[in-house]
Design an enzyme around this catalytic site. Structure first.
Site, mmCIF file in Angstrom:
data_model
loop_
_atom_site.group_PDB
_atom_site.id
_atom_site.type_symbol
_atom_site.label_atom_id
_atom_site.label_comp_id
_atom_site.label_asym_id
_atom_site.label_seq_id
_atom_site.Cartn_x
_atom_site.Cartn_y
_atom_site.Cartn_z
ATOM 1 N N LYS A 173 0.833 -1.203 0.000
ATOM 2 C CA LYS A 173 0.000 0.000 0.000
ATOM 3 C C LYS A 173 0.869 1.254 0.000
ATOM 4 C CE LYS A 173 -3.661 2.626 0.258
ATOM 5 N NZ LYS A 173 -4.712 2.532 1.275
ATOM 6 N N LYS A 241 -1.601 11.318 6.271
ATOM 7 C CA LYS A 241 -1.385 10.228 7.216
ATOM 8 C C LYS A 241 -0.645 9.089 6.543
ATOM 9 C CE LYS A 241 -3.588 6.633 7.608
ATOM 10 N NZ LYS A 241 -4.535 5.502 7.664
#
Length: 290
Positions: A173, A241
């Protein structure tokens, strides 16, 4: 049909859980920190709402989780009344949160200590992908555990792949987010340049999207970017984030990410402009700021 728990009914988890119930046909128990959202989900989809993650996970064959960050994840798993208090031997905990590889390995070890299994399974495809059940899921874990979990995950996914041992899904990811950061900045600069040059950017994109410059971002974001609207898709706060996770991991493994670090700073500028909840294509707004 399996007994399934789903922890975290945010913009991603809410429709993912729905697909597990409707398309997968599974018996669901759901938990959400704001209990009214869990009750609403049950009123729409059936199943049961649990008062704690531990209650949701009790007797479940598969426990899914999709929360905000590492701290949230630890809270609902190994924290007080967390799912790991009742996670039974042989069950599989599937974490769809985008988190660090470190916490994935930590939870894998904690699950093994209970005789259970863990898969880190962050997703890509955004809210639209979750709503339509066509997410890409990047998994880390043991092959035999993945083989058991994949038919269940398929309910909300278009592509599900095993990338390696625990933590590998999260690392994949991170690669995904590195690619997106550079692509969106390039697209923002291209649209900005084309506008300043007096080009019809709709016509330009119609042509260049069919060639080597084409991308998912161009196909799905160019119209809203040209219009100057940024209220669709993955929020800047969430991207920052994710990029913080990426840059922390890069410092650990020695990878050099100059473009990613620069784009992260640019997103900081967008936040300062009031764009915390704008989608990631709002990098263009930074360039167009007078």
């Amino acid at each position: 049909m399996a007994k399934v728990a789903f922890i975290g009914l945010g913009v991603m988890g809410y429709p993912m859980a729905r697909h597990l119930a409707s398309k997968g046909g599974h018996d669901l128990t759901v938990f959400n920190r704001t209990g009214s959202k869990a009750e609403k989900w049950v009123s729409e989809n059936g199943g049961r709402a649990a008062a704690t993650p531990a209650e949701a996970a009790r007797d479940a064959d598969f426990v899914f989780c999709c929360v905000g960050n590492d701290d949230d994840l630890r809270s609902v798993t190994t924290g007080k009344d967390g799912a790991f208090e009742t996670l039974r031997a042989g069950s599989i905990f599937i974490d769809n949160t985008t988190a660090s590889a470190e916490v994935a390995r930590e939870l894998d070890a904690a699950a093994r200590a209970r005789g259970a299994h863990f898969i880190d399974a962050p997703v890509s495809g955004g809210q639209a992908g979750a709503e339509n059940g066509v997410l890409t899921v990047m998994c880390g874990g043991d092959a035999d555990v993945f083989d058991r979990a994949k038919p269940v995950i398929d309910a909300y996914a278009r592509m599900v792949g095993l990338m390696g041992p625990a933590g590998s899904g999260q690392l994949t990811k991170m690669v995904n987010q590195i690619c997106i950061a550079g692509l969106v900045q390039g697209l923002a600069e291209a649209v900005h340049f084309g506008k300043n040059a007096g080009l019809d950017m709709e016509a330009v994109v119609d042509v260049i999207s069919k060639g080597a410059a084409g991308s998912w971002q161009m196909e799905n974001r160019h119209k809203t970017m040209i219009a100057g609207t940024y209220d669709f898709g993955f929020a800047v706060d969430w991207m920052r984030k994710d990029l913080d996770i990426v840059l922390t991991e890069a410092r650990r493994n020695g990878a050099k990410l100059p473009v990613t670090a620069l784009v992260d700073q640019f997103y900081g500028d967008v936040q300062a402009m009031g764009g915390r909840r704008w989608d990631t294509s709002s990098l263009l707004a930074r360039l167009e700021k007078k």
